[in-house]
Design an enzyme around this catalytic site. Structure first.
Site, PDB file in Angstrom:
ATOM      1  N   GLY A 179       0.836  -1.309   0.039  1.00  0.00           N
ATOM      2  CA  GLY A 179       0.076  -0.023  -0.038  1.00  0.00           C
ATOM      3  C   GLY A 179       0.819   1.183   0.016  1.00  0.00           C
ATOM      4  O   GLY A 179       0.540   2.239  -0.693  1.00  0.00           O
ATOM      5  N   CYS A 180       1.997   1.214   0.827  1.00  0.00           N
ATOM      6  CA  CYS A 180       2.883   2.473   1.064  1.00  0.00           C
ATOM      7  C   CYS A 180       3.397   2.750  -0.469  1.00  0.00           C
ATOM      8  O   CYS A 180       3.606   3.964  -0.666  1.00  0.00           O
ATOM      9  CB  CYS A 180       3.750   2.120   2.101  1.00  0.00           C
ATOM     10  SG  CYS A 180       2.938   2.158   3.606  1.00  0.00           S
ATOM     11  N   THR A 181       3.861   1.787  -1.255  1.00  0.00           N
ATOM     12  CA  THR A 181       4.597   1.752  -2.503  1.00  0.00           C
ATOM     13  C   THR A 181       3.528   2.127  -3.390  1.00  0.00           C
ATOM     14  O   THR A 181       3.831   3.166  -4.222  1.00  0.00           O
ATOM     15  CB  THR A 181       5.346   0.535  -3.121  1.00  0.00           C
ATOM     16  OG1 THR A 181       6.085   0.005  -1.914  1.00  0.00           O
ATOM     17  CG2 THR A 181       5.938   0.260  -4.171  1.00  0.00           C
ATOM     18  N   ALA A 220       3.028   5.829  -2.561  1.00  0.00           N
ATOM     19  CA  ALA A 220       4.290   6.816  -2.875  1.00  0.00           C
ATOM     20  C   ALA A 220       4.527   7.001  -4.570  1.00  0.00           C
ATOM     21  O   ALA A 220       4.752   8.107  -4.741  1.00  0.00           O
ATOM     22  CB  ALA A 220       5.566   6.230  -2.303  1.00  0.00           C
TER      23      ALA A 220
END
Length: 152
Positions: free
Chosen positions: A45-47, A50
């Site tokens: 999710g964070c990738t 970003a």
């Protein structure tokens, strides 16, 4: 204490992805800001989040805004993350979670995961929008829509 729409972005200092000191006072009150808190570098999710900010970064810059990502990862982790995914914006290390507490970012999943919250502030440092959702991809259009309204 949770920040709300209408509050000012608080002052804070953190290490950026190059290990340099970042002082919020160098940005707050000078340009619109998108400050997003995320759980961890190199997670799916964070990738996604970003890379979505990366793909729209020029749109934010064209509107005079700066994007800043904050997690508790080390600046070395941020450096690798930024290099691997060619992230052009600022990543800050909040290893002691002081900035997260300063903003009042809640935890999710019964307190097991650091929350994913995006704050958009106008050029005076006043918060105009807060978006709290674990749905990583939804943050970018919401933030961009708010920045566009500020640019009018």
């Amino acid at each position: 204490m949770e920040l709300k729409v209408g509050d000012k972005i608080p002052n804070f200092i953190a290490k950026d992805g190059n290990g340099n000191d970042f002082d919020s006072q160098d940005f707050v009150g000078k340009k619109p800001l998108v400050i997003y808190f995320y759980p961890k570098d190199n997670t799916p999710g964070c990738t996604t989040q970003a890379c979505s900010f990366r793909d729209q970064y020029e749109d934010f810059k064209d509107l005079g805004a700066e994007v800043i990502g904050i997690s508790s990862d080390s600046f070395e982790s941020h450096q690798k993350f930024a290099t691997q995914y060619k992230l052009p914006f600022i990543l800050l290390s909040d290893s002691d979670k002081k900035i997260r507490k300063l903003f009042g970012v809640p935890s999710n999943m019964f307190g097991l995961l650091p929350g994913r919250v995006t704050y958009v502030a106008d050029r005076n440092g006043e918060i105009q929008m807060i978006f709290d959702s674990m749905m990583a991809g939804k943050h970018i259009p919401k933030a961009l829509e708010t920045i566009k309204k500020l640019a009018l």
